[in-house]
Scaffold this active site. Structure first.
Site, PDB file in Angstrom:
ATOM      1  N   ARG A  85     -23.740  18.573   1.244  1.00  0.00           N
ATOM      2  CA  ARG A  85     -23.323  19.440   2.368  1.00  0.00           C
ATOM      3  C   ARG A  85     -23.675  20.875   1.982  1.00  0.00           C
ATOM      4  O   ARG A  85     -23.494  21.259   0.831  1.00  0.00           O
ATOM      5  CB  ARG A  85     -21.807  19.327   2.641  1.00  0.00           C
ATOM      6  CG  ARG A  85     -21.371  17.963   3.153  1.00  0.00           C
ATOM      7  CD  ARG A  85     -19.900  17.980   3.582  1.00  0.00           C
ATOM      8  NE  ARG A  85     -19.713  18.688   4.841  1.00  0.00           N
ATOM      9  CZ  ARG A  85     -18.498  19.033   5.311  1.00  0.00           C
ATOM     10  NH1 ARG A  85     -17.400  18.766   4.609  1.00  0.00           N
ATOM     11  NH2 ARG A  85     -18.386  19.641   6.476  1.00  0.00           N
ATOM     12  N   ASP A 229     -15.051  28.513   3.475  1.00  0.00           N
ATOM     13  CA  ASP A 229     -15.960  27.663   2.701  1.00  0.00           C
ATOM     14  C   ASP A 229     -16.930  28.482   1.855  1.00  0.00           C
ATOM     15  O   ASP A 229     -17.485  27.978   0.877  1.00  0.00           O
ATOM     16  CB  ASP A 229     -16.737  26.732   3.627  1.00  0.00           C
ATOM     17  CG  ASP A 229     -15.833  25.620   4.118  1.00  0.00           C
ATOM     18  OD1 ASP A 229     -15.043  25.865   5.043  1.00  0.00           O
ATOM     19  OD2 ASP A 229     -15.890  24.521   3.527  1.00  0.00           O
TER      20      ASP A 229
HETATM   21  O1  MRU Z   1     -15.806  20.186   7.428  1.00  0.00           O
HETATM   22  P1  MRU Z   1     -14.603  20.361   6.543  1.00  0.00           P
HETATM   23  O2  MRU Z   1     -13.436  19.562   7.001  1.00  0.00           O
HETATM   24  O3  MRU Z   1     -14.936  20.148   5.089  1.00  0.00           O
HETATM   25  O4  MRU Z   1     -14.218  21.888   6.716  1.00  0.00           O
HETATM   26  C1  MRU Z   1     -13.209  22.429   5.904  1.00  0.00           C
HETATM   27  C2  MRU Z   1     -12.808  23.780   6.318  1.00  0.00           C
HETATM   28  O5  MRU Z   1     -13.397  24.381   7.169  1.00  0.00           O
HETATM   29  C3  MRU Z   1     -11.672  24.406   5.561  1.00  0.00           C
HETATM   30  O6  MRU Z   1     -11.036  25.361   6.375  1.00  0.00           O
HETATM   31  C4  MRU Z   1     -12.263  25.082   4.329  1.00  0.00           C
HETATM   32  O7  MRU Z   1     -12.834  24.154   3.447  1.00  0.00           O
HETATM   33  C5  MRU Z   1     -11.362  25.962   3.589  1.00  0.00           C
HETATM   34  S1  MRU Z   1      -9.787  25.343   3.114  1.00  0.00           S
HETATM   35  C6  MRU Z   1      -9.912  24.511   1.762  1.00  0.00           C
END
Ligand code: MRU
Length: 352
Positions: A85, A229
């Site tokens: 990812r 992220d």
């Molecule tokens: O696609 P995801 O579910 O991995 O997205 C996660 C997020 O957007 C969270 O808000 C992000 O990782 C920060 S919190 C640990």
């Protein structure tokens, strides 16, 4: 199992987040392709959890191909983890931390991955404390906190980022209620955050994403708390799609918008928000909900999984080691990285 991701008996163990809240299933994974598949279908997700998973993935790669005797095949396998990812910097960072130990052998890689896991747990506790202190300072009384996606222990090994702040507020009796957004299309807020809030006994009401702006404009929340992220050097923060809309709505309503993420999410190698790679995901995540078709199957879809919020819309960034009050003129490069805050009476142990 209390941690979202861990290493037990020579394999990675993960809570399968695609099965929550209906089923609590632990996946045991001992090969890299299965781990990459788990990352891509979001069985494990959330930036810090991805970092720790990436670190343990390097151990699985070393078990498949010896890093010293067969470096090409080892490195090729590691690349598949790193590229599983694109948006969360933690995944590549976790892989790189573990990889740096590869010349010292497989046990050194495992030790590095354990260290990262323990570090993220400590970071979550500190973010919760620093963030709750900030919210109390900003709001001045018990608060109603809106949030998006899932930023709890599921996203982070234990405790969380933005949801750790909500949990800390709840434990201090400073939370009126949490308002999690459903978070279309994969419903991390509806499926995962409500599950975590229920387990911590925190009052909450679930909102559809489209209700957020109106609820903020009506003054029904005191603060918006979100994760990240990747945080670029210019203070732009990438997070789940819908976060930018939430930040715009919070600014319109005059409500503080706080980003909570560990220092491991701050990426010195990404200069600007525009340079952050945004993951595009499959169209069937939008045209079907949990296997039920809701749009013509031939419908073309644009499905960006993340967006980028500029610092002008951010009141503060809380990490495990500092509080950057952007609304008061602070920038990432003007606030020193300090020490973590620890809970007054540690209520947990970390064992390998
Ligand atoms: O696609 P995801 O579910 O991995 O997205 C996660 C997020 O957007 C969270 O808000 C992000 O990782 C920060 S919190 C640990």
């Amino acid at each position: 199992m209390t941690r979202t991701v861990d290493w037990l008996h020579d394999a990675v163990e993960l809570i399968d987040q695609t099965r929550l809240p209906q089923d609590e299933v632990v996946l045991r994974i001992d090969d890299v392709p299965t781990l990459v598949d788990a990352i891509q279908r979001l069985a494990v997700r959330g930036a810090p959890a991805l970092g720790v998973t990436g670190g343990y993935g390097v151990v699985l790669a070393a078990d498949a191909h010896d890093p010293v005797d067969d470096p090409e095949r080892f490195q090729a396998l590691v690349r598949t983890i790193r590229e599983a990812r694109p948006t969360a910097v933690n995944l590549g960072r976790g892989v790189d931390l573990a990889l740096a130990a590869a010349t010292s052998g497989r046990d050194a890689i495992l030790a590095a991955a354990h260290a990262l896991r323990d570090d993220e747990v400590e970071a979550s506790w500190s973010m919760g404390i620093l963030g709750a202190d900030l919210v109390t300072d900003l709001v001045g009384r018990p608060a109603t906190a809106m949030t998006i996606c899932n930023t709890g222990g599921l996203a982070c090994v234990e405790r969380g980022t933005a949801l750790a702040v909500i949990q800390e507020l709840h434990e201090r009796d400073q939370l009126i209620e949490a308002l999690p957004l459903e978070t279309r299309p994969l419903l991390q807020g509806g499926r995962l955050t409500t599950w975590e809030l229920a387990r911590m006994g925190a009052p909450h009401r679930l909102l559809v994403d489209a209700a957020a702006a109106s609820v903020l404009a009506r003054g029904l929340a005191d603060v918006v708390l979100v994760g990240a992220d990747r945080i670029a050097r210019d203070g732009c923060t990438a997070n789940k799609i819908g976060t930018l809309a939430l930040a715009l709505a919070a600014q319109y309503a005059g409500i503080p918008f706080v980003v909570v993420a560990p220092e491991s999410t701050v990426d010195p190698d990404t200069a600007t928000g525009a340079a952050i790679a945004i993951e595009d995901r499959a169209g069937d995540e939008v045209t079907a909900v949990r296997g039920i078709q809701i749009a013509d199957p031939a419908t073309r879809v644009l499905n960006p999984a993340f967006d980028v919020t500029p610092p002008e819309l951010i009141t503060a960034i809380v990490t495990d080691r500092r509080v950057v009050r952007i609304g008061r003129g602070d920038r990432l490069d003007t606030v020193a990285v300090g020490d973590r805050r620890a809970p007054a009476a540690p209520s947990r142990t970390v064992a390998n």
